[in-house]
Design a protein around this motif. Structure first.
Motif, PDB file in Angstrom:
ATOM      1  N   ASN A 118     -44.384  63.193 -15.788  1.00  0.00           N
ATOM      2  CA  ASN A 118     -43.678  62.383 -16.850  1.00  0.00           C
ATOM      3  C   ASN A 118     -44.913  61.857 -17.742  1.00  0.00           C
ATOM      4  O   ASN A 118     -44.563  61.566 -18.762  1.00  0.00           O
ATOM      5  CB  ASN A 118     -43.150  61.008 -16.280  1.00  0.00           C
ATOM      6  N   VAL A 119     -46.150  61.348 -17.167  1.00  0.00           N
ATOM      7  CA  VAL A 119     -47.084  60.762 -17.967  1.00  0.00           C
ATOM      8  C   VAL A 119     -48.172  61.757 -18.363  1.00  0.00           C
ATOM      9  O   VAL A 119     -49.352  61.578 -18.390  1.00  0.00           O
ATOM     10  CB  VAL A 119     -47.611  59.755 -16.906  1.00  0.00           C
ATOM     11  N   LEU A 122     -50.774  60.625 -21.113  1.00  0.00           N
ATOM     12  CA  LEU A 122     -51.405  59.685 -20.471  1.00  0.00           C
ATOM     13  C   LEU A 122     -52.698  60.508 -19.421  1.00  0.00           C
ATOM     14  O   LEU A 122     -53.694  60.042 -19.548  1.00  0.00           O
ATOM     15  CB  LEU A 122     -50.866  58.657 -19.743  1.00  0.00           C
ATOM     16  N   LEU A 125     -55.541  61.846 -21.631  1.00  0.00           N
ATOM     17  CA  LEU A 125     -56.204  60.906 -22.179  1.00  0.00           C
ATOM     18  C   LEU A 125     -57.043  60.301 -21.168  1.00  0.00           C
ATOM     19  O   LEU A 125     -58.313  60.307 -21.148  1.00  0.00           O
ATOM     20  CB  LEU A 125     -55.315  59.638 -22.703  1.00  0.00           C
ATOM     21  N   ALA A 126     -56.385  60.163 -19.910  1.00  0.00           N
ATOM     22  CA  ALA A 126     -57.391  59.592 -18.815  1.00  0.00           C
ATOM     23  C   ALA A 126     -58.415  60.663 -18.224  1.00  0.00           C
ATOM     24  O   ALA A 126     -59.517  60.376 -18.214  1.00  0.00           O
ATOM     25  CB  ALA A 126     -56.307  59.429 -17.311  1.00  0.00           C
ATOM     26  N   SER A 129     -61.117  60.764 -20.860  1.00  0.00           N
ATOM     27  CA  SER A 129     -61.998  59.594 -20.861  1.00  0.00           C
ATOM     28  C   SER A 129     -63.045  59.865 -19.636  1.00  0.00           C
ATOM     29  O   SER A 129     -64.065  59.172 -19.569  1.00  0.00           O
ATOM     30  CB  SER A 129     -61.337  58.397 -20.719  1.00  0.00           C
ATOM     31  N   LEU A 130     -62.855  60.773 -18.742  1.00  0.00           N
ATOM     32  CA  LEU A 130     -63.688  60.843 -17.489  1.00  0.00           C
ATOM     33  C   LEU A 130     -64.935  61.477 -18.161  1.00  0.00           C
ATOM     34  O   LEU A 130     -65.930  61.398 -17.380  1.00  0.00           O
ATOM     35  CB  LEU A 130     -62.998  61.349 -16.243  1.00  0.00           C
ATOM     36  N   TYR A 133     -68.600  60.525 -18.088  1.00  0.00           N
ATOM     37  CA  TYR A 133     -69.304  60.068 -17.033  1.00  0.00           C
ATOM     38  C   TYR A 133     -70.272  61.324 -17.208  1.00  0.00           C
ATOM     39  O   TYR A 133     -71.537  61.107 -16.598  1.00  0.00           O
ATOM     40  CB  TYR A 133     -68.640  59.945 -15.803  1.00  0.00           C
ATOM     41  N   ILE A 136     -73.104  60.679 -19.334  1.00  0.00           N
ATOM     42  CA  ILE A 136     -74.089  59.352 -18.977  1.00  0.00           C
ATOM     43  C   ILE A 136     -74.849  59.485 -17.848  1.00  0.00           C
ATOM     44  O   ILE A 136     -75.887  59.085 -18.129  1.00  0.00           O
ATOM     45  CB  ILE A 136     -73.053  58.041 -19.018  1.00  0.00           C
ATOM     46  N   GLU A 162     -61.673  57.920 -28.835  1.00  0.00           N
ATOM     47  CA  GLU A 162     -60.564  58.044 -28.067  1.00  0.00           C
ATOM     48  C   GLU A 162     -59.595  56.958 -28.413  1.00  0.00           C
ATOM     49  O   GLU A 162     -58.320  57.126 -28.171  1.00  0.00           O
ATOM     50  CB  GLU A 162     -60.889  57.490 -26.668  1.00  0.00           C
TER      51      GLU A 162
ATOM     52  N   ILE B  35     -66.565  52.830  -9.385  1.00  0.00           N
ATOM     53  CA  ILE B  35     -65.537  53.734 -10.147  1.00  0.00           C
ATOM     54  C   ILE B  35     -65.059  54.472  -9.267  1.00  0.00           C
ATOM     55  O   ILE B  35     -63.599  54.793  -9.499  1.00  0.00           O
ATOM     56  CB  ILE B  35     -66.522  54.634 -11.237  1.00  0.00           C
ATOM     57  N   PHE B  39     -60.720  54.889  -8.854  1.00  0.00           N
ATOM     58  CA  PHE B  39     -60.176  56.291  -9.160  1.00  0.00           C
ATOM     59  C   PHE B  39     -59.160  56.245  -7.963  1.00  0.00           C
ATOM     60  O   PHE B  39     -58.143  56.940  -8.101  1.00  0.00           O
ATOM     61  CB  PHE B  39     -61.157  56.936  -9.006  1.00  0.00           C
ATOM     62  N   GLU B  51     -46.943  56.175 -11.508  1.00  0.00           N
ATOM     63  CA  GLU B  51     -47.781  57.083 -11.810  1.00  0.00           C
ATOM     64  C   GLU B  51     -48.407  56.392 -13.468  1.00  0.00           C
ATOM     65  O   GLU B  51     -49.453  56.811 -13.686  1.00  0.00           O
ATOM     66  CB  GLU B  51     -47.217  58.165 -12.210  1.00  0.00           C
ATOM     67  N   MET B  55     -52.179  55.709 -14.336  1.00  0.00           N
ATOM     68  CA  MET B  55     -52.869  56.378 -15.462  1.00  0.00           C
ATOM     69  C   MET B  55     -53.612  55.180 -16.383  1.00  0.00           C
ATOM     70  O   MET B  55     -54.855  55.461 -16.979  1.00  0.00           O
ATOM     71  CB  MET B  55     -51.953  57.328 -16.414  1.00  0.00           C
ATOM     72  N   LEU B  56     -53.119  54.065 -16.319  1.00  0.00           N
ATOM     73  CA  LEU B  56     -53.532  52.940 -17.220  1.00  0.00           C
ATOM     74  C   LEU B  56     -54.984  52.533 -16.368  1.00  0.00           C
ATOM     75  O   LEU B  56     -55.963  52.342 -17.187  1.00  0.00           O
ATOM     76  CB  LEU B  56     -52.506  51.812 -17.358  1.00  0.00           C
ATOM     77  N   VAL B  58     -56.887  54.392 -14.866  1.00  0.00           N
ATOM     78  CA  VAL B  58     -57.781  55.291 -15.276  1.00  0.00           C
ATOM     79  C   VAL B  58     -58.289  55.172 -16.240  1.00  0.00           C
ATOM     80  O   VAL B  58     -59.581  55.114 -16.964  1.00  0.00           O
ATOM     81  CB  VAL B  58     -57.515  56.594 -14.714  1.00  0.00           C
ATOM     82  N   ILE B  59     -57.459  55.064 -17.415  1.00  0.00           N
ATOM     83  CA  ILE B  59     -57.831  55.008 -18.815  1.00  0.00           C
ATOM     84  C   ILE B  59     -58.719  53.840 -18.999  1.00  0.00           C
ATOM     85  O   ILE B  59     -59.736  53.885 -19.666  1.00  0.00           O
ATOM     86  CB  ILE B  59     -56.480  55.133 -19.733  1.00  0.00           C
ATOM     87  N   TYR B  61     -59.714  51.054 -17.081  1.00  0.00           N
ATOM     88  CA  TYR B  61     -61.016  50.745 -16.285  1.00  0.00           C
ATOM     89  C   TYR B  61     -61.907  51.856 -16.083  1.00  0.00           C
ATOM     90  O   TYR B  61     -63.260  51.524 -16.435  1.00  0.00           O
ATOM     91  CB  TYR B  61     -60.428  50.234 -14.568  1.00  0.00           C
ATOM     92  N   VAL B  62     -61.579  52.955 -15.695  1.00  0.00           N
ATOM     93  CA  VAL B  62     -62.608  53.929 -15.328  1.00  0.00           C
ATOM     94  C   VAL B  62     -63.009  54.437 -16.697  1.00  0.00           C
ATOM     95  O   VAL B  62     -64.360  54.592 -16.918  1.00  0.00           O
ATOM     96  CB  VAL B  62     -62.117  55.217 -14.641  1.00  0.00           C
ATOM     97  N   GLY B  63     -62.198  54.756 -17.712  1.00  0.00           N
ATOM     98  CA  GLY B  63     -62.388  55.402 -18.947  1.00  0.00           C
ATOM     99  C   GLY B  63     -63.413  54.473 -20.004  1.00  0.00           C
ATOM    100  O   GLY B  63     -64.269  54.899 -20.720  1.00  0.00           O
ATOM    101  N   ALA B  66     -65.364  50.410 -17.116  1.00  0.00           N
ATOM    102  CA  ALA B  66     -66.537  50.998 -16.394  1.00  0.00           C
ATOM    103  C   ALA B  66     -67.827  51.692 -17.099  1.00  0.00           C
ATOM    104  O   ALA B  66     -69.050  51.339 -16.694  1.00  0.00           O
ATOM    105  CB  ALA B  66     -66.176  51.756 -15.129  1.00  0.00           C
ATOM    106  N   VAL B  67     -67.577  52.286 -18.184  1.00  0.00           N
ATOM    107  CA  VAL B  67     -68.582  52.761 -19.006  1.00  0.00           C
ATOM    108  C   VAL B  67     -69.513  51.904 -19.509  1.00  0.00           C
ATOM    109  O   VAL B  67     -70.605  51.789 -19.540  1.00  0.00           O
ATOM    110  CB  VAL B  67     -68.025  53.639 -20.036  1.00  0.00           C
ATOM    111  N   PRO B 131     -37.744  57.494 -15.445  1.00  0.00           N
ATOM    112  CA  PRO B 131     -39.178  57.449 -15.153  1.00  0.00           C
ATOM    113  C   PRO B 131     -39.823  55.994 -15.358  1.00  0.00           C
ATOM    114  O   PRO B 131     -39.274  55.240 -15.904  1.00  0.00           O
ATOM    115  CB  PRO B 131     -39.626  58.424 -16.220  1.00  0.00           C
ATOM    116  N   ILE B 133     -42.121  54.715 -16.322  1.00  0.00           N
ATOM    117  CA  ILE B 133     -42.766  54.274 -17.834  1.00  0.00           C
ATOM    118  C   ILE B 133     -41.689  53.710 -18.634  1.00  0.00           C
ATOM    119  O   ILE B 133     -41.649  52.755 -19.370  1.00  0.00           O
ATOM    120  CB  ILE B 133     -43.506  55.384 -18.434  1.00  0.00           C
ATOM    121  N   GLU B 134     -40.541  54.446 -18.515  1.00  0.00           N
ATOM    122  CA  GLU B 134     -39.249  53.882 -19.423  1.00  0.00           C
ATOM    123  C   GLU B 134     -38.757  52.506 -18.998  1.00  0.00           C
ATOM    124  O   GLU B 134     -38.325  51.748 -19.564  1.00  0.00           O
ATOM    125  CB  GLU B 134     -38.169  55.103 -19.428  1.00  0.00           C
TER     126      GLU B 134
END
Lengths: 349, 203
Positions: A118-119, A122, A125-126, A129-130, A133, A136, A162, B35, B39, B51, B55-56, B58-59, B61-63, B66-67, B131, B133-134
């Motif tokens: 479903n995502v 996203l 994108l996720a 965005s990795l 790393y 870096i 992004e 990180i 993850f 889910e 995904m949020l 990861v996008i 915090y990790v993306g 954390a960078v 889902p 997200i909806e």
């Protein structure tokens, strides 16, 4: 065959086996196409520069990439003594892995996606965005000036673009009402006058297609945004200290990312696996071939840009990302959502 | 079976990498372990069916977050042994905070299972047909619209504040004026002269 495996291995064992087979079915052709696309890239630049390009190994030089791969494989892996060894070796593996995992959600045909989640968008994108790393970590663990400069540039560049890509994707999600990539492709069926498949024909979304194309050039660090590897300033950027297979992993990962971005361009704006026109006879050709053809067209555009456009200055790159694309795509989100509110209120789509 | 294996894998990795975040000697390694913890937490959230949140995580915090962490740590060259020197001094306060947090969690869970606070609403069920997200969107943009917009406003103020606090006009640095650069034409910048030999050119 699925029933046979589930009879012998049980449901979970069978699921596990088939997922692994599906992953291999994506990864092997992908690696093969990376090898061929590197050859295509070099040939396209060569002909634009009125050169011949690779033409010695195999007929028309077709086997050049394999020869290069073999050469790189036989070289010695040199690890600088001041490097942080674990991270130094981990960095290319991260880049390569991340370049592969995004393919899990790409729909190759109406029901052909490894994970039809479903995502999906996203997830793309996720995962993308990795990718930062790998760069870096390479820059830092090399313990060398140029790679570190390059890593700083790469991180700033990828994070900046992004943001714009995120807003572009939001306008698409608003229009198609779903984050699922298959649903997004299906929403493009008959977009233009019930005949043309693809969001690009929509005057409200076409500018976003252009923004997305340029941002995907920046996201993959291709020319004119290849400041991370600007050879006149930074030797080879974050790859400077790498050799042999660790270098080859960067090389493969980079091109796998380029192919991915081409495929995403095709999937999000140009109808993905749908034929260009919504005519029944065109559906006789399998969707994966349409997707492949569109991907190749975008790859040609990528190469064309690389062969003809001079490199941006760093401040120009940042200006384009933050002062042009970000406001533009943000405004476009307002525009698209306003239009949809006016026309689709109460539909709940 | 596979869910159980995945759960224990992710859970073990979260705890292990969180522990290593604290104990790692090299600050860059600490951030990297952090990180990894993010993850694997995302993996756990996927397992419970959230889910979108995964995904949020990861996008955002990790993306992104954390960078920046990683960069600050890489460039500042933080000396961790210096930071560690205060460990004994602050150990008491730290333990007190930990006990306080644990107590809060217990109270919260006690209240949660005590019931009688609108049983139908206290759980956050994921509707089977929609889902998550909806489902989240439906709630955020209807019942919690003002709270949601308020949060957005707070973030906007924080962003403007950060810009105002850190922005400084630098004297003596050359600013690029892109409009002027683009308006420049060759005839404004170059001049074709034919000086006589030995006369030189005025620059």
């Amino acid at each position: 065959m699925t029933s046979w495996t589930s009879a012998t291995l049980g449901y979970e064992g069978s699921w596990f086996l088939w997922t692994i087979i599906d992953i291999l079915l994506i990864a092997f052709p992908l690696m093969l196409s990376v090898a061929m696309i590197i050859y295509a890239d070099r040939k396209i630049w060569a002909s634009m520069a009125l050169r011949r390009g690779p033409n010695v190994v195999g007929p028309f030089g077709l086997l050049q990439s394999f020869a290069d791969g073999l050469k790189v494989f036989l070289q010695e892996t040199i690890i600088p003594s001041a490097a942080n060894k674990v991270l130094f070796l981990l960095a290319p593996i991260i880049t390569f892995t991340v370049a592969l995992i995004v393919w899990a959600v790409v729909p190759f045909d109406e029901r052909a996606a490894l994970a039809n989640i479903n995502v999906g968008l996203l997830y793309v994108l996720a995962a993308s965005s990795l990718g930062v790393y790998g760069i870096i970590l390479a820059g830092w663990s090399s313990n060398s000036k140029y790679p570190f400069y390059s890593a700083i540039r790469a991180a700033a560049q990828m994070v900046s673009y992004e943001v714009a890509i995120g807003f572009v994707l939001i306008s698409i999600v608003l229009w198609s009402g779903s984050f699922n990539l298959t649903n997004i492709v299906e929403a493009q069926r008959g977009m233009g006058f019930g005949l043309i498949n693809g969001f690009f024909i929509n005057p409200l979304l076409f500018p976003m297609a252009v923004v997305f194309f340029i941002s995907s050039l920046a996201e993959t660090q291709r020319a004119p945004f290849d400041l991370t590897e600007a050879e006149s300033e930074l030797v080879a950027g974050y790859q400077t200290e790498y050799s042999s297979m660790s270098f080859a992993l960067y090389w493969l990962g980079e091109y796998a990312n380029v192919i991915l971005m081409c495929t995403l361009n095709a999937t999000l704006f140009w109808g993905g696996y749908l034929p260009p026109l919504d005519i029944p006879i065109l559906y006789a050709v399998p969707g994966i071939l349409w997707l492949f053809a569109k991907m190749l067209v975008f790859f040609f555009l990528f190469s064309w840009v690389k062969a003809t456009v001079p490199r941006y200055r760093y401040d120009q790159l940042m200006r384009l990302g933050w002062k042009v694309f970000l406001p533009l795509s943000l405004f476009w989100v307002f525009l698209v959502s306003g239009y949809l509110m006016l026309t689709r209120v109460g539909v709940g789509g | 079976m596979i869910q159980a294996i995945a759960f224990y894998l992710f859970a073990t990795l979260v705890i292990a990498s969180a522990a290593l975040t604290i104990t790692a000697r090299n600050p860059v390694h600490a951030v990297l372990w952090l990180i990894l913890a993010f993850f694997n937490a995302a993996g756990l959230m996927v397992l419970v069916g959230a889910e979108f949140i995964a995904m949020l995580l990861v996008i955002v915090y990790v993306g992104a977050v954390a960078v920046l962490f990683l960069f600050v740590v890489m460039m500042l060259n933080v000396d961790f042994s210096e930071l560690r020197s205060g460990f004994v001094r602050y150990a008491g306060i730290g333990a007190l905070l930990a006990v306080g947090l644990a107590a809060e969690i217990m109270v919260a869970f006690g209240a949660w299972s005590a019931g009688k606070i609108e049983l139908a609403r206290r759980a956050a069920p994921t509707p089977e047909t929609v889902p998550n997200i909806e489902a989240l969107g439906m709630l955020l943009y209807t019942r919690y619209l003002f709270v949601f917009e308020g949060a957005g406003l707070v973030l906007l103020v924080a962003m403007i504040g950060a810009i105002v606090l850190t922005h400084r006009e630098r004297k003596g640095s050359r600013q690029q004026n892109v409009a002027r650069q683009n308006a420049r034409r060759p005839q404004d910048a170059t001049r074709n002269t034919r000086p006589t030999i030995g006369a030189g050119v005025e620059l």
